[in-house]
Design a protein around this motif. Structure first.
Motif, PDB file in Angstrom:
ATOM      1  N   THR A  38       0.840  -1.199   0.000  1.00 41.75           N
ATOM      2  CA  THR A  38       0.000   0.000   0.000  1.00 41.75           C
ATOM      3  C   THR A  38       0.878   1.253   0.000  1.00 41.75           C
ATOM      4  OG1 THR A  38      -1.724   1.208   1.210  1.00 41.75           O
ATOM      5  CG2 THR A  38      -0.150  -0.041   2.529  1.00 41.75           C
ATOM      6  N   LEU A  39       0.321   2.349  -0.489  1.00 37.77           N
ATOM      7  CA  LEU A  39       1.006   3.646  -0.437  1.00 37.77           C
ATOM      8  C   LEU A  39       0.393   4.540   0.638  1.00 37.77           C
ATOM      9  CD1 LEU A  39       1.604   4.386  -4.237  1.00 37.77           C
ATOM     10  CD2 LEU A  39       3.234   3.562  -2.530  1.00 37.77           C
ATOM     11  N   ASP A  40      -0.333   3.935   1.576  1.00 41.07           N
ATOM     12  CA  ASP A  40      -0.879   4.705   2.694  1.00 41.07           C
ATOM     13  C   ASP A  40       0.258   5.373   3.452  1.00 41.07           C
ATOM     14  OD1 ASP A  40      -3.371   3.813   1.989  1.00 41.07           O
ATOM     15  OD2 ASP A  40      -3.574   2.381   3.642  1.00 41.07           O
ATOM     16  N   GLY A  41       0.047   6.625   3.840  1.00 42.47           N
ATOM     17  CA  GLY A  41       1.072   7.368   4.561  1.00 42.47           C
ATOM     18  C   GLY A  41       2.023   8.133   3.656  1.00 42.47           C
ATOM     19  N   TRP A  42       1.786   8.063   2.329  1.00 48.10           N
ATOM     20  CA  TRP A  42       2.628   8.760   1.357  1.00 48.10           C
ATOM     21  C   TRP A  42       1.763   9.668   0.485  1.00 48.10           C
ATOM     22  CZ3 TRP A  42       7.965   8.006   1.135  1.00 48.10           C
ATOM     23  CH2 TRP A  42       8.456   6.953   1.910  1.00 48.10           C
ATOM     24  N   ASN A  43       2.269  10.841   0.167  1.00 44.36           N
ATOM     25  CA  ASN A  43       1.601  11.786  -0.734  1.00 44.36           C
ATOM     26  C   ASN A  43       2.442  11.933  -1.999  1.00 44.36           C
ATOM     27  OD1 ASN A  43      -0.398  12.471   1.272  1.00 44.36           O
ATOM     28  ND2 ASN A  43       1.215  13.633   2.302  1.00 44.36           N
ATOM     29  N   THR A  44       1.777  12.194  -3.117  1.00 42.79           N
ATOM     30  CA  THR A  44       2.512  12.402  -4.366  1.00 42.79           C
ATOM     31  C   THR A  44       2.731  13.889  -4.611  1.00 42.79           C
ATOM     32  OG1 THR A  44       0.470  12.378  -5.658  1.00 42.79           O
ATOM     33  CG2 THR A  44       1.644  10.287  -5.430  1.00 42.79           C
ATOM     34  N   LEU A  45       3.860  14.186  -5.230  1.00 37.14           N
ATOM     35  CA  LEU A  45       4.217  15.554  -5.597  1.00 37.14           C
ATOM     36  C   LEU A  45       4.868  15.470  -6.968  1.00 37.14           C
ATOM     37  CD1 LEU A  45       4.623  18.571  -4.731  1.00 37.14           C
ATOM     38  CD2 LEU A  45       6.839  17.865  -3.809  1.00 37.14           C
ATOM     39  N   LEU A  52       2.678   0.045  -7.383  1.00 32.74           N
ATOM     40  CA  LEU A  52       3.202  -1.086  -6.635  1.00 32.74           C
ATOM     41  C   LEU A  52       3.416  -2.249  -7.593  1.00 32.74           C
ATOM     42  CD1 LEU A  52       0.914  -0.775  -3.507  1.00 32.74           C
ATOM     43  CD2 LEU A  52       3.340  -0.209  -3.654  1.00 32.74           C
ATOM     44  N   VAL A  53       4.657  -2.768  -7.622  1.00 30.43           N
ATOM     45  CA  VAL A  53       5.019  -3.864  -8.521  1.00 30.43           C
ATOM     46  C   VAL A  53       5.883  -4.861  -7.747  1.00 30.43           C
ATOM     47  CG1 VAL A  53       6.221  -4.492 -10.652  1.00 30.43           C
ATOM     48  CG2 VAL A  53       5.015  -2.305 -10.525  1.00 30.43           C
ATOM     49  N   ASP A  54       5.399  -6.089  -7.615  1.00 33.02           N
ATOM     50  CA  ASP A  54       6.178  -7.168  -6.988  1.00 33.02           C
ATOM     51  C   ASP A  54       6.760  -6.779  -5.629  1.00 33.02           C
ATOM     52  OD1 ASP A  54       5.707  -8.833  -9.202  1.00 33.02           O
ATOM     53  OD2 ASP A  54       7.460  -8.028 -10.264  1.00 33.02           O
ATOM     54  N   GLY A  55       5.956  -6.173  -4.771  1.00 38.05           N
ATOM     55  CA  GLY A  55       6.395  -5.840  -3.424  1.00 38.05           C
ATOM     56  C   GLY A  55       7.230  -4.582  -3.308  1.00 38.05           C
ATOM     57  N   ALA A  56       7.347  -3.840  -4.393  1.00 38.82           N
ATOM     58  CA  ALA A  56       8.114  -2.588  -4.384  1.00 38.82           C
ATOM     59  C   ALA A  56       7.255  -1.476  -4.971  1.00 38.82           C
ATOM     60  CB  ALA A  56       9.393  -2.742  -5.210  1.00 38.82           C
ATOM     61  N   VAL A  57       7.655  -0.221  -4.711  1.00 36.51           N
ATOM     62  CA  VAL A  57       7.012   0.898  -5.386  1.00 36.51           C
ATOM     63  C   VAL A  57       7.945   1.315  -6.518  1.00 36.51           C
ATOM     64  CG1 VAL A  57       7.965   2.681  -3.845  1.00 36.51           C
ATOM     65  CG2 VAL A  57       5.893   3.150  -5.146  1.00 36.51           C
ATOM     66  N   LYS A 186      13.007   1.692  -8.351  1.00 34.22           N
ATOM     67  CA  LYS A 186      12.140   0.918  -7.455  1.00 34.22           C
ATOM     68  C   LYS A 186      12.690   1.009  -6.039  1.00 34.22           C
ATOM     69  CE  LYS A 186      11.299  -2.502 -11.102  1.00 34.22           C
ATOM     70  NZ  LYS A 186      11.392  -3.924 -11.475  1.00 34.22           N
ATOM     71  N   PHE A 187      11.766   1.053  -5.072  1.00 32.18           N
ATOM     72  CA  PHE A 187      12.125   1.060  -3.652  1.00 32.18           C
ATOM     73  C   PHE A 187      11.327  -0.041  -2.957  1.00 32.18           C
ATOM     74  CE2 PHE A 187      12.578   5.467  -5.075  1.00 32.18           C
ATOM     75  CZ  PHE A 187      13.813   5.832  -4.569  1.00 32.18           C
ATOM     76  N   ARG A 188      11.954  -0.700  -1.986  1.00 36.45           N
ATOM     77  CA  ARG A 188      11.224  -1.701  -1.207  1.00 36.45           C
ATOM     78  C   ARG A 188      11.817  -1.809   0.200  1.00 36.45           C
ATOM     79  NH1 ARG A 188      13.267  -7.324  -4.203  1.00 36.45           N
ATOM     80  NH2 ARG A 188      15.347  -7.370  -3.232  1.00 36.45           N
ATOM     81  N   ASN A 189      11.028  -2.440   1.073  1.00 36.31           N
ATOM     82  CA  ASN A 189      11.453  -2.689   2.469  1.00 36.31           C
ATOM     83  C   ASN A 189      11.943  -1.425   3.166  1.00 36.31           C
ATOM     84  OD1 ASN A 189      10.877  -5.451   2.143  1.00 36.31           O
ATOM     85  ND2 ASN A 189      12.916  -5.822   1.292  1.00 36.31           N
TER      86      ASN A 189
END
Length: 195
Positions: A38-45, A52-57, A186-189
């Motif tokens: 989920t991207l809850d807690g994040w805002n886009t700018l 979200l792709v394979d456990g990463a953003v 990509k970012f994860r964990n």
């Protein structure tokens, strides 16, 4: 009477030890900021496409940021990232003074740019504070960043190598922002521990 006093003293000691452990535990607790579901807690700018792709953003398209809705002052931040090529450009901005106008002038930018016109701004640097102590190439594979901001002391560890260790007092608190500038990133964990 002596047994009662001994019992009370024992209970007080256990209570104090438990409180101390509880405080230490809460200070050492890692909080997930991004778990890949989920991207809850994040805002886009900006205009980047975040999905979200394979456990990463994954960030792609136009430049933009994902910005935490919360602010942080002293912390340790760890995460993994992947960039598609050595010409990709990304970064992580910490202690952003203005979450609606993220930049290296109003926050600390820990850069992700294996090829940069200015060698002091390559991957592993803190832009405008210190260049990377060592050149590390990161394209096409998963990499780990460990970033600590504790008062004026800033450290960056990339794949186990300390690339930045500096003192700077310009920015004391603010959100964290993930950047997409060019190429797929990509970012994860992503997790954080308050200090």
């Amino acid at each position: 009477m002596a047994r009662s006093i001994l019992a009370i003293a024992t209970l007080i000691l256990i209570g104090l030890t438990g409180a101390s452990s509880s405080t230490e535990q809460s200070n050492d607790s890692w909080m997930p900021l991004l778990d890949g579901t989920t991207l809850d807690g994040w805002n886009t700018l900006g205009d980047a496409t975040w999905e979200l792709v394979d456990g990463a953003v994954q960030g792609d398209g136009e430049p933009g940021f994902l910005v935490t809705s919360e602010s942080y002052d002293d912390f340790q931040l760890t995460f993994e990232y992947w960039i598609e090529s050595d010409t990709s450009n990304s970064g992580v901005f910490i202690r952003c003074a203005d979450p609606r106008n993220v930049g290296a002038d109003s926050s600390y930018e820990v850069n992700i740019a294996d090829q940069h016109d200015n060698p002091d701004n390559r991957t592993g640097s803190i832009v405008g504070v210190t260049g990377p102590a060592q050149t590390v190439s990161t394209a096409g594979k998963w990499n780990t960043y460990d970033i600590t901001a504790n008062g004026t002391h800033l450290t960056v560890i990339l794949n186990g190598i300390t690339t930045a260790d500096a003192q700077d007092s310009r920015h004391t608190s603010g959100p964290i922002a993930l950047q997409h500038r060019t190429g797929i990133v990509k970012f994860r964990n992503i997790r954080l521990r308050k200090l």
